[in-house]
Design a protein around this motif. Structure first.
Motif, mmCIF file in Angstrom:
data_model
loop_
_atom_site.group_PDB
_atom_site.id
_atom_site.type_symbol
_atom_site.label_atom_id
_atom_site.label_comp_id
_atom_site.label_asym_id
_atom_site.label_seq_id
_atom_site.Cartn_x
_atom_site.Cartn_y
_atom_site.Cartn_z
ATOM 1 N N VAL A 39 0.907 -1.300 -0.183
ATOM 2 C CA VAL A 39 0.302 0.188 0.332
ATOM 3 C C VAL A 39 1.068 1.419 -0.613
ATOM 4 O O VAL A 39 1.624 1.106 0.996
ATOM 5 N N LEU A 40 0.864 2.337 -0.885
ATOM 6 C CA LEU A 40 1.232 3.489 -0.910
ATOM 7 C C LEU A 40 0.613 4.460 -0.962
ATOM 8 O O LEU A 40 1.402 5.582 -0.335
ATOM 9 N N SER A 41 -0.487 4.150 -0.961
ATOM 10 C CA SER A 41 -1.046 5.331 -0.181
ATOM 11 C C SER A 41 -2.589 5.180 0.355
ATOM 12 O O SER A 41 -2.987 4.275 0.252
ATOM 13 N N TRP A 42 -2.851 5.824 1.277
ATOM 14 C CA TRP A 42 -4.135 5.741 1.517
ATOM 15 C C TRP A 42 -4.975 7.585 2.522
ATOM 16 O O TRP A 42 -4.305 7.643 3.682
ATOM 17 N N ARG A 43 -5.979 7.854 2.337
ATOM 18 C CA ARG A 43 -5.958 9.422 1.687
ATOM 19 C C ARG A 43 -7.802 9.068 2.708
ATOM 20 O O ARG A 43 -8.508 8.025 2.111
ATOM 21 N N LEU A 51 -0.760 7.955 5.258
ATOM 22 C CA LEU A 51 0.672 7.737 5.402
ATOM 23 C C LEU A 51 2.474 8.680 4.357
ATOM 24 O O LEU A 51 1.378 9.155 3.265
ATOM 25 N N PHE A 52 3.154 8.128 5.307
ATOM 26 C CA PHE A 52 3.935 8.930 4.994
ATOM 27 C C PHE A 52 5.133 7.982 3.673
ATOM 28 O O PHE A 52 4.632 7.367 3.691
ATOM 29 N N ALA A 53 5.543 8.775 2.750
ATOM 30 C CA ALA A 53 6.060 8.136 1.492
ATOM 31 C C ALA A 53 7.736 9.165 1.712
ATOM 32 O O ALA A 53 7.165 10.494 1.622
ATOM 33 N N SER A 54 8.540 8.509 1.276
ATOM 34 C CA SER A 54 10.022 9.912 1.869
ATOM 35 C C SER A 54 10.162 10.497 -0.029
ATOM 36 O O SER A 54 9.737 9.428 -1.092
ATOM 37 N N THR A 55 10.608 11.444 -0.325
ATOM 38 C CA THR A 55 10.269 11.932 -1.104
ATOM 39 C C THR A 55 11.471 11.671 -1.991
ATOM 40 O O THR A 55 12.143 11.709 -3.359
ATOM 41 N N LYS A 56 12.568 10.994 -1.342
ATOM 42 C CA LYS A 56 13.379 10.487 -1.914
ATOM 43 C C LYS A 56 13.355 8.579 -2.363
ATOM 44 O O LYS A 56 14.138 7.806 -2.116
ATOM 45 N N GLY A 68 4.756 3.556 2.588
ATOM 46 C CA GLY A 68 3.433 3.277 2.543
ATOM 47 C C GLY A 68 3.433 2.058 4.034
ATOM 48 O O GLY A 68 3.235 2.402 4.994
ATOM 49 N N ILE A 69 3.070 0.984 3.339
ATOM 50 C CA ILE A 69 2.897 -0.338 4.072
ATOM 51 C C ILE A 69 3.559 -1.751 3.208
ATOM 52 O O ILE A 69 2.938 -2.158 3.028
ATOM 53 N N PRO A 70 5.207 -1.232 3.451
ATOM 54 C CA PRO A 70 5.837 -2.914 2.868
ATOM 55 C C PRO A 70 5.423 -3.965 3.965
ATOM 56 O O PRO A 70 5.189 -3.565 5.028
ATOM 57 N N ILE A 71 5.781 -5.008 3.669
ATOM 58 C CA ILE A 71 5.080 -6.707 4.301
ATOM 59 C C ILE A 71 6.587 -6.995 3.996
ATOM 60 O O ILE A 71 7.439 -7.387 3.132
ATOM 61 N N CYS A 72 6.952 -7.255 5.853
ATOM 62 C CA CYS A 72 8.504 -8.069 5.900
ATOM 63 C C CYS A 72 7.355 -8.940 6.229
ATOM 64 O O CYS A 72 7.242 -9.586 7.057
ATOM 65 N N SER A 162 8.615 -15.099 10.229
ATOM 66 C CA SER A 162 7.794 -13.662 11.335
ATOM 67 C C SER A 162 8.040 -12.718 9.905
ATOM 68 O O SER A 162 7.806 -13.341 8.666
ATOM 69 N N ILE A 163 7.043 -12.151 10.520
ATOM 70 C CA ILE A 163 6.422 -11.196 9.172
ATOM 71 C C ILE A 163 5.349 -9.492 10.276
ATOM 72 O O ILE A 163 5.684 -9.896 11.536
ATOM 73 N N ALA A 164 5.788 -8.478 9.248
ATOM 74 C CA ALA A 164 5.409 -7.442 9.745
ATOM 75 C C ALA A 164 4.606 -6.322 8.628
ATOM 76 O O ALA A 164 5.025 -6.737 7.350
ATOM 77 N N TYR A 165 3.779 -5.650 9.312
ATOM 78 C CA TYR A 165 3.504 -4.273 8.180
ATOM 79 C C TYR A 165 4.120 -3.519 8.179
ATOM 80 O O TYR A 165 3.691 -2.688 9.697
ATOM 81 N N LEU A 166 5.614 -3.565 7.788
ATOM 82 C CA LEU A 166 5.957 -1.963 8.576
ATOM 83 C C LEU A 166 5.406 -0.312 7.522
ATOM 84 O O LEU A 166 5.269 0.395 6.829
ATOM 85 N N THR A 167 3.783 -0.124 8.766
ATOM 86 C CA THR A 167 3.164 0.812 8.319
ATOM 87 C C THR A 167 4.126 2.409 9.013
ATOM 88 O O THR A 167 4.411 3.156 10.144
#
Length: 298
Positions: A39-43, A51-56, A68-72, A162-167
């Motif tokens: 998930v890259l955006s949630w408005r 959600l935050f996304a880096s400008t870089k 966003g929300i990377p899945i680990c 193991s798993i994480a939703y890195l939000t």
């Protein structure tokens, strides 16, 4: 209202990678990339990004997208020969043509998409376990964002993960937020070789780098953002642990895909299963769920 309904649109990003845009009738939206199933955006319905996304951030393989929300998966952190946080967040997922049916309690008025990840030949060389990872991303009529994962062992032997939703939450200012729901819990401190401590405060506030995994947390965690007068609620099932991360000033300057001052406007709080890895026997399936909502607060 599945993948072809008016609330679900499939587009491409500038690198030609498919994305699915979900919209609810009130105008809230979520954007999911098939790169990483992320998930890259949630408005909100007012168009406010949650959600935050880096400008870089780098939006092309083989890099994971910073925000966003990377899945680990199949690991969170760095262990053994697997890359940090596993490989699911930088693989191309596919749209699932044969998704599981909606649960009877699921509201029918939500926009959702079903994605699927299976290991490639190369993945099986670094992590020799056959699996199917099904992910349903939903946007409810209230604008809540839900991620539901089903991971099935299609191996001939058991495996553990193991798993994480890195939000990455978008916040006004890191010094103005507090996290509640972690009081009295034990945590592993990644800044101290994963030494175990007990949380003493009645709320977690931030004045330096934090990289912790809180163990056996309750199912609801709250992030209060005083300046924006809003609270994020994180509700989770099957995810006993909570990761909390902010790189602060010094670490930010060492990260190529993160702005020097961006630590002030983001906070990662992750639903996770880390301390006790999940073990699946052949044919077994694990289900985990994360639901994010935002409510006004004083």
């Amino acid at each position: 209202m599945n993948q072809s309904g008016p609330a679900v649109e499939v587009t491409k990003d500038r690198n030609g990678i498919l994305q699915v845009v979900l919209r609810n009738p009130r105008g809230a939206s979520a954007r999911v990339s098939l790169y990483g199933g992320q998930v890259l955006s949630w408005r909100t319905d007012r168009g406010e990004e949650l959600l935050f996304a880096s400008t870089k951030a780098i939006f092309k393989p083989p890099y994971a997208v910073r925000g966003g929300i990377p899945i680990c998966f199949p690991q969170f952190g760095q262990r053994g020969s697997l890359e940090q946080h596993g490989f699911a967040r930088n693989r191309i997922w596919i749209i699932d043509d044969n998704p599981p049916p909606l649960h009877p309690n699921d509201p029918s008025d939500k926009a959702y998409t079903d994605l699927l990840l299976k290991p490639s030949e190369d993945d099986l060389k670094i992590w020799p376990n056959s699996f199917e990872f099904r992910l349903r991303v939903s946007l409810t009529a209230d604008g809540n964002l839900s991620l539901m994962s089903r991971i099935r062992n299609i191996n001939y032997k058991p495996f553990s993960f193991s798993i994480a939703y890195l939000t990455y939450f978008s916040i006004s200012d890191i010094s103005e937020v507090r996290v509640e729901g972690l009081e009295t819990l034990d945590y592993l401190d990644n800044l101290c070789q994963r030494e175990r401590f007990t949380e003493q405060g009645d709320a977690l506030t931030f004045e330096s780098e934090v990289d912790r995994i809180y163990l056996g947390s309750r199912d609801t965690i709250a992030i209060f953002d005083h300046e924006r007068k809003r609270t994020f609620l994180i509700q989770k099932q099957g995810l006993p642990d909570v990761g909390v991360w902010n790189p602060w000033e010094k670490k930010s300057k060492t990260m190529v895909d993160f702005g020097d001052e961006e630590y002030k406007e983001m906070l990662c709080v992750n639903g996770a299963a880390v301390e006790k890895p999940i073990t699946l026997k052949p044919g077994e399936e694990w289900t985990g769920r994360l639901e994010l909502s935002v409510v006004p607060s004083s």
